[in-house]
Scaffold this active site. Sequence first.
Site, mmCIF file in Angstrom:
data_model
loop_
_atom_site.group_PDB
_atom_site.id
_atom_site.type_symbol
_atom_site.label_atom_id
_atom_site.label_comp_id
_atom_site.label_asym_id
_atom_site.label_seq_id
_atom_site.Cartn_x
_atom_site.Cartn_y
_atom_site.Cartn_z
ATOM 1 N N ARG A 1 0.831 -1.207 0.000
ATOM 2 C CA ARG A 1 0.000 0.000 0.000
ATOM 3 C C ARG A 1 0.870 1.262 0.000
ATOM 4 N NH1 ARG A 1 -0.602 4.731 2.456
ATOM 5 N NH2 ARG A 1 -0.192 3.741 4.475
ATOM 6 N N ASP A 2 1.548 1.549 1.098
ATOM 7 C CA ASP A 2 2.331 2.777 1.221
ATOM 8 C C ASP A 2 3.479 2.786 0.216
ATOM 9 O OD1 ASP A 2 3.433 5.128 2.154
ATOM 10 O OD2 ASP A 2 3.940 4.384 4.136
ATOM 11 N N HIS B 1 6.682 4.288 12.690
ATOM 12 C CA HIS B 1 6.714 4.279 11.218
ATOM 13 C C HIS B 1 7.777 5.290 10.780
ATOM 14 C CE1 HIS B 1 4.341 3.923 7.297
ATOM 15 N NE2 HIS B 1 5.185 4.898 7.054
ATOM 16 N N HIS C 1 10.903 6.834 8.361
ATOM 17 C CA HIS C 1 11.408 6.973 6.996
ATOM 18 C C HIS C 1 12.912 7.175 7.036
ATOM 19 C CE1 HIS C 1 7.631 7.804 4.403
ATOM 20 N NE2 HIS C 1 7.338 6.998 5.395
ATOM 21 N N CYS D 1 13.228 5.724 -3.700
ATOM 22 C CA CYS D 1 13.853 5.510 -4.999
ATOM 23 C C CYS D 1 15.367 5.541 -4.873
ATOM 24 C CB CYS D 1 13.403 6.581 -5.982
ATOM 25 S SG CYS D 1 14.233 6.399 -7.564
ATOM 26 N N ASN E 1 10.239 4.390 3.142
ATOM 27 C CA ASN E 1 10.099 3.756 4.443
ATOM 28 C C ASN E 1 11.329 2.928 4.765
ATOM 29 O OD1 ASN E 1 7.182 4.209 5.140
ATOM 30 N ND2 ASN E 1 6.938 3.356 3.094
#
Lengths: 310, 310
Positions: free
Chosen positions: B24-25, B216, B218, B249, B258
Amino acid sequence: MTLPMTVPAPGLPARVRIHEVGPRDGLQNEKALVPAAIKAEFIHRLAEAGLTTIEATSFVHPKWVPQLADAEELMRLIDDVDARLPVLVPNERGLDRALALGAREIAVFASATESFAKANLNRTVDGALEMFEPVVAKAKDAGVAVRGYLSMCFGDPWEGPVPISQTVSVSRRLLDMGCDEISLGDTIGVATPGHVRELLATLNEAGIADDRLAVHFHDTYGQALANTLTALQHGVTTVDASAGGLGGCPYAKSATGNLATEDLVWMLDGLGIETGVDIGRLTAASVWMARHLGRPSPSRTVRALSQKET
Amino acid sequence: MTLPMTVPAPGLPARVRIHEVGPRDGLQNEKALVPAAIKAEFIHRLAEAGLTTIEATSFVHPKWVPQLADAEELMRLIDDVDARLPVLVPNERGLDRALALGAREIAVFASATESFAKANLNRTVDGALEMFEPVVAKAKDAGVAVRGYLSMCFGDPWEGPVPISQTVSVSRRLLDMGCDEISLGDTIGVATPGHVRELLATLNEAGIADDRLAVHFHDTYGQALANTLTALQHGVTTVDASAGGLGGCPYAKSATGNLATEDLVWMLDGLGIETGVDIGRLTAASVWMARHLGRPSPSRTVRALSQKET
């Protein structure tokens, strides 16, 4: 420029000394041959960014490390730099060359495993230590500080996991021989926080205090910063890192480079731990060097900050 | 396959639940439109690798997230998957669609800052919470578990550092509204370990226990795994991660993705913390997906392990 919010955490040192290895360990592992003038400019920029210990070059035979064949020329170009500038020496001949050029700190490089000692030095672990013994003695006589690098402290590509007792035993011998500091290298990047903590605790039990230890983590599996945090929580205050993540390749399938100095400084800035380093100037130096190398820096902090700045 | 040596550390949980957000994310932030059949195969592979919670898709309007416009089709293709499969819903209409397809867990997404609430939801923080209130109530009535995502818990691109009290206040309101769990998002990756610890401690003081919290992180500045370690040391046992680092990326100047699930599992395996995940099978699933996306995974562990395997 985006900066982290500063929120200290208990049980961490007030100050960390970063042992910058980019110009030596980093450039040694880059394919490109960088001219001495560029290296000198890079070292000047790193010192201006506030780094106080910058490993400059290596007096290994140029046949083995052509990237650093310009050691003599480079040393003359950086003799005005206001920082500790250790250099790697493999033997007495290398030490003599380094001393003649005014080196005030040297480093020797041992292995915790037989396989890597054989591959890197074509010697047994004992044979390598015997080779370094007169080097260290002569350096100490000359009043020169000596760091002992210890490779493969956690795992070895041929032997797998390295017993903690083995790493402790070679560390002990390097200190007994006269090394002032041991840099514990996770050369293949396999360490995790429990392993780091256990090794440090076992070294302490063997009478080796944290102030004789530095940690040198590689980011092969993305663990370098978490391992560094663990070492700081344990009490280590000297951390090796490579400006811009030099020596790791962002395009290679495996990025086996050192912890990027910028990623480390970001964390230490956030924790309010003093380093003396200006992350903006450091990032600018790494972006400048990345342009000379013709490829982006693998450091996530460099990429994030330089994207925002340009 | 190279694996870390297992050495536990004191003060860490025995088991961690990974909330996998890649499908999803991760895919939501990839440029490529991935066919539903490929997404379904990916989710099957992730479940076979041992992941027990896999966020599958989003019932947001396709206009906003074209990457996930195939939510209905995908839900039918994964109804045999043996894992918790939460889905994102923005409003009652999205909830109705999700419930009709048999969703047993949903997530709503709030913001700790006004700027991001405006940018992401075109609402105030209060307005967004009001929008979610009937959604959460209806989901609870249907016996469906609800996760509340909270974005910008540490810093915000427009507002800078986010006061801890602000994040705590919105967390409190999400729980009061009926959310079972809050996922604390460091959406722009600026958090450092002291900040993480302080936020968690302040949430605890406000009566919000660690078992209601997930983290969560990053990896924009390379801090995600060190921050995760800090959260585990504090007592959090649910960690969000994205298989293969999907959504970041490797070629962009700023890799804002993430935390990669493989980098997390490598650390947890090394610490002897149970996750139920087989890192080899997980890496194989991520390599398979990276081929569909036509680019290498930004996960360092995936790159290192797949280089050795192929």
